[in-house]
Scaffold this motif. Sequence first.
Motif, PDB file in Angstrom:
ATOM      1  N   ILE A  67      44.165  63.564  58.558  1.00  0.00           N
ATOM      2  CA  ILE A  67      43.715  62.396  59.074  1.00  0.00           C
ATOM      3  C   ILE A  67      44.188  61.365  58.730  1.00  0.00           C
ATOM      4  O   ILE A  67      44.661  59.842  59.347  1.00  0.00           O
ATOM      5  N   ALA A  68      44.665  60.887  57.466  1.00  0.00           N
ATOM      6  CA  ALA A  68      45.280  59.920  57.047  1.00  0.00           C
ATOM      7  C   ALA A  68      47.067  59.780  58.135  1.00  0.00           C
ATOM      8  O   ALA A  68      47.131  58.247  58.237  1.00  0.00           O
ATOM      9  N   GLY A  69      47.892  60.491  57.907  1.00  0.00           N
ATOM     10  CA  GLY A  69      49.004  60.118  59.317  1.00  0.00           C
ATOM     11  C   GLY A  69      49.993  60.390  57.453  1.00  0.00           C
ATOM     12  O   GLY A  69      51.107  59.509  58.203  1.00  0.00           O
ATOM     13  N   ILE A  70      50.002  61.233  56.508  1.00  0.00           N
ATOM     14  CA  ILE A  70      50.434  61.754  56.075  1.00  0.00           C
ATOM     15  C   ILE A  70      51.433  62.304  56.643  1.00  0.00           C
ATOM     16  O   ILE A  70      53.061  61.841  55.861  1.00  0.00           O
ATOM     17  N   ILE A  71      51.057  63.599  57.302  1.00  0.00           N
ATOM     18  CA  ILE A  71      52.172  63.973  57.351  1.00  0.00           C
ATOM     19  C   ILE A  71      51.248  64.239  59.203  1.00  0.00           C
ATOM     20  O   ILE A  71      50.195  63.765  59.070  1.00  0.00           O
ATOM     21  N   LYS A  72      51.967  64.953  59.981  1.00  0.00           N
ATOM     22  CA  LYS A  72      52.216  65.100  61.602  1.00  0.00           C
ATOM     23  C   LYS A  72      51.442  66.324  61.431  1.00  0.00           C
ATOM     24  O   LYS A  72      52.339  67.246  61.120  1.00  0.00           O
ATOM     25  N   ILE A 128      50.604  55.377  59.243  1.00  0.00           N
ATOM     26  CA  ILE A 128      48.984  55.003  57.928  1.00  0.00           C
ATOM     27  C   ILE A 128      48.376  54.480  58.369  1.00  0.00           C
ATOM     28  O   ILE A 128      47.356  53.867  57.716  1.00  0.00           O
ATOM     29  N   GLU A 129      49.578  52.986  58.432  1.00  0.00           N
ATOM     30  CA  GLU A 129      48.701  51.302  57.719  1.00  0.00           C
ATOM     31  C   GLU A 129      48.074  51.136  58.780  1.00  0.00           C
ATOM     32  O   GLU A 129      47.185  49.527  58.518  1.00  0.00           O
ATOM     33  N   GLY A 150      43.320  51.767  59.635  1.00  0.00           N
ATOM     34  CA  GLY A 150      41.713  51.075  59.344  1.00  0.00           C
ATOM     35  C   GLY A 150      41.635  52.613  58.259  1.00  0.00           C
ATOM     36  O   GLY A 150      40.414  53.019  57.812  1.00  0.00           O
ATOM     37  N   ILE A 151      42.296  52.848  57.318  1.00  0.00           N
ATOM     38  CA  ILE A 151      41.979  54.097  56.472  1.00  0.00           C
ATOM     39  C   ILE A 151      41.974  53.717  54.558  1.00  0.00           C
ATOM     40  O   ILE A 151      43.153  53.158  54.467  1.00  0.00           O
ATOM     41  N   GLY A 152      41.095  54.086  54.045  1.00  0.00           N
ATOM     42  CA  GLY A 152      41.673  53.305  52.376  1.00  0.00           C
ATOM     43  C   GLY A 152      41.822  55.380  52.147  1.00  0.00           C
ATOM     44  O   GLY A 152      40.772  56.229  51.651  1.00  0.00           O
ATOM     45  N   TYR A 153      43.403  55.269  51.253  1.00  0.00           N
ATOM     46  CA  TYR A 153      43.101  56.806  50.910  1.00  0.00           C
ATOM     47  C   TYR A 153      43.395  56.765  49.233  1.00  0.00           C
ATOM     48  O   TYR A 153      43.943  56.111  48.790  1.00  0.00           O
ATOM     49  N   VAL A 154      42.297  57.309  48.668  1.00  0.00           N
ATOM     50  CA  VAL A 154      42.404  57.529  47.395  1.00  0.00           C
ATOM     51  C   VAL A 154      41.974  59.485  46.069  1.00  0.00           C
ATOM     52  O   VAL A 154      42.368  60.586  47.038  1.00  0.00           O
ATOM     53  N   PHE A 155      43.266  59.835  45.902  1.00  0.00           N
ATOM     54  CA  PHE A 155      43.736  60.807  45.008  1.00  0.00           C
ATOM     55  C   PHE A 155      43.483  60.807  43.765  1.00  0.00           C
ATOM     56  O   PHE A 155      43.332  59.809  42.825  1.00  0.00           O
ATOM     57  N   GLN A 156      43.815  62.036  42.941  1.00  0.00           N
ATOM     58  CA  GLN A 156      43.059  62.716  42.107  1.00  0.00           C
ATOM     59  C   GLN A 156      43.851  61.880  40.470  1.00  0.00           C
ATOM     60  O   GLN A 156      43.293  60.875  39.954  1.00  0.00           O
ATOM     61  N   ASN A 157      45.340  61.235  41.060  1.00  0.00           N
ATOM     62  CA  ASN A 157      46.162  60.785  40.349  1.00  0.00           C
ATOM     63  C   ASN A 157      46.176  59.174  40.818  1.00  0.00           C
ATOM     64  O   ASN A 157      46.938  58.705  41.483  1.00  0.00           O
ATOM     65  N   ILE A 158      45.005  58.446  38.970  1.00  0.00           N
ATOM     66  CA  ILE A 158      45.027  57.561  39.597  1.00  0.00           C
ATOM     67  C   ILE A 158      46.303  56.420  39.724  1.00  0.00           C
ATOM     68  O   ILE A 158      47.283  57.184  38.598  1.00  0.00           O
TER      69      ILE A 158
END
Length: 369
Positions: free
Chosen positions: A49-54, A72-73, A76-84
Amino acid sequence: MPNVELIKITKRYDNVVANDNINLAIKDGEYVSVIGPSGCGKTTLIKNIAGIIKPDSGDIFIDGKRVNDQPIEDRGIGYVFQNIALFPHMNIWDNVTYGPKVKGWSQKESTPLVKEMLDMIQLSTRVEAYPSELSGGMQQKTAVARALTSRAELLLLDEPLGALDVKVRAKLRYELRRLVKDLHLTALHVTHDQEEAMSISDRVIVMRKGKIVEIGTPFDLYIHPKNIFTANFVGEANFLEGTIAHILEEGSIVDLKNGLRLRVTIKNHKIDDHVVIVFRPEFGVIRDKDDNKTFNRLSGNVIEILYSGNIVRYKVKLVNNATIVFTISLSIQDPKLSVGDNLSIYVPPEHILTYPYPKGGLSKELSLE
Ligand code: ADP
Ligand code: MG
């Protein structure tokens, strides 16, 4: 704010199908969580969904627009993951204003939004601090604020609270939900913590082996799971094998062997059908020994007693040799049971779920792979 639609999304890595023909619609403003065993494809779903992979095949729509070919840019998404992933050499203000700066927005344009975000996460007084001076919870809130200052309206969270202490997690999850609702965002939140998913989501997606097993409200998944796998993955449950012995006017009688029979509400089975009945540990009620009503009772011996906080868990070996767990909340009505005690438990028909016996066997259906 946007809605999201996935149509037949498939993503393979060699011979692993990480996302297998996924169809999904997330509504505008919804807070949706994704749960499932490790390796079932949750991160792959978010990355698609983010567009990091296809994806190898299928279409992704955000707000009605097909975004498969959008970088990805531009999504219109904000992406937050576990490792700060804050910049350690920048203070909080610089971290949060990084996105707008890179995008070339003027300070006049970005400052009000950044201030609003910092207010929302209650860190306005700490803008001069560096990440190492903040607690893990504050850092993760900053990461969320940073994801949102580029005017993201779709928040994709991949185990965002995974690295934090239990108490901080429990508090922050409600703040996340509040933020999403107050700002009218849409959120997709991956977590391995089913309790977290159940407590903050409008709907929860249960995944297994690259596929969506079931989607429902937390209540529905807990009370009326459509699958044995969901019943097992969400909360705790007892699973007993039996056969349909009678079909009644209202429901059916399931024979569990050795004289154990339970009435269930379902009646869409045939006599002799092999079934699995499921009930939650808290839906058993201990019956007094002298009580001579025998309706929907399971009898056996207590083989283990475990205390966890205010819950007491009894493991009971039934007379048909199956083992069940039932729980009670600690209260002044202590049932005073000891290991070895004989007891009988009433299970109300309306709290028993009935499923056809799975083709590959029950243990395979319950396996968390
Ligand atoms: P989850 O987030 O639910 O733990 P993932 O989406 O990370 O699962 O992974 C799903 C499956 O795809 C796993 O079997 C994983 O090993 C595999 N996988 C994920 N990313 C890659 C990759 N870059 N290369 C090869 N296999 C991958
Ligand atoms: Mg993952």
